[in-house]
Design a protein around this motif. Structure first.
Motif: not given
Length: 245
Positions: A178-182, A194-197, A220-223, A228-229
């Motif tokens: 959530r809130h990363i690339h979505d 997934f952020n918890w994970f 495409r890439y976010t830390v 690295t997501v």
């Protein structure tokens, strides 16, 4: 270690007679969902490298082979409260030469990572299929349901930490955190869990699909934390340092 990541779209650079030449230095392949099975077959037979996949929210004709119980119950959600708590069973006989990572962990002994003591250890992976629930379709989950699946993987991840000095190297998903690339529409929201994970199990990479990259300015890439997501839409290549074949 170079890893080819694919999702959501048949990429002509991959689905090509020159694929073996073009990706000759690839050590493994990650398929992040919404891909037809014959495309995964082609990748496995052409590149002949360890290949791992999860399902997305489309191209689910073979989903029942891997989640027989969920497929049977797909149209009975809400009929009885215990149905939501059923744990999926897996039948891996229709693997197309690729290993299914849906809600499970795996280790690839042919690919190794040096741990803090310099000892070679297997590549450690985990995965999660599906997207956020938006129309009660197959392979869709609420955030609570996805969190439950992640909790079920926790004992194995803790064992990895004790034995190898880390929980895992790569977390392969279809949806993003959530809130990363979505995005904000009902279908493309990511999972909070997934952020918890990421925070607790610290994979080097989280590789996902689901979010199409039609805008060159889209990341495409976010830390996040120590992870690295990566959005695998179409195809991209990641390099896992300290690893060898």
């Amino acid at each position: 270690m170079k890893i080819l990541c694919v999702s959501d779209q048949l990429d002509p650079l991959v689905y090509s007679t020159r694929a073996k030449e073009r990706f000759s230095d690839i050590d493994a392949v990650l398929c992040a969902g919404d891909l037809p099975s014959d495309y995964i077959d082609f990748i496995v037979s052409t590149l002949n490298k360890p290949t791992f996949f999860v399902f997305g929210n489309h191209n689910l004709t073979e989903f029942s082979y891997y989640h027989r119980r969920q497929a049977v119950l797909a149209n009975t959600r809400g009929a009885h409260p215990t149905l939501e708590k059923e744990i999926n069973t897996y039948d891996l006989t229709h693997s197309h030469g690729a290993a299914y990572l849906g809600f499970k962990t795996a280790k690839e002994k042919s690919l190794t990572i040096k741990n803090a003591k310099g000892k070679k250890t297997p590549l450690l992976l985990a995965g999660a299929s599906g997207s956020i629930r938006y129309n009660n379709g197959l392979c869709q989950y609420t955030n609570g349901q996805m969190f439950f699946h992640l909790l079920m993987m926790t004992p194995r991840l803790l064992w990895n930490k004790l034995r190898y000095g880390r929980y895992l190297d790569i977390f392969l998903t279809h949806a993003s955190p959530r809130h990363i690339h979505d995005r904000e529409d009902a279908c493309h929201k990511g999972f909070d869990c997934f952020n918890w994970f990421i925070k607790h199990f610290k994979p080097t990479y989280l590789v996902h699909g689901h979010i199409h990259l039609y805008d060159m300015n889209s990341p495409r890439y976010t830390v996040s934390e120590q992870t690295t997501v990566v959005n695998a839409f179409s195809h991209c290549i990641i390099d896992l340092q300290g690893a060898s074949e």
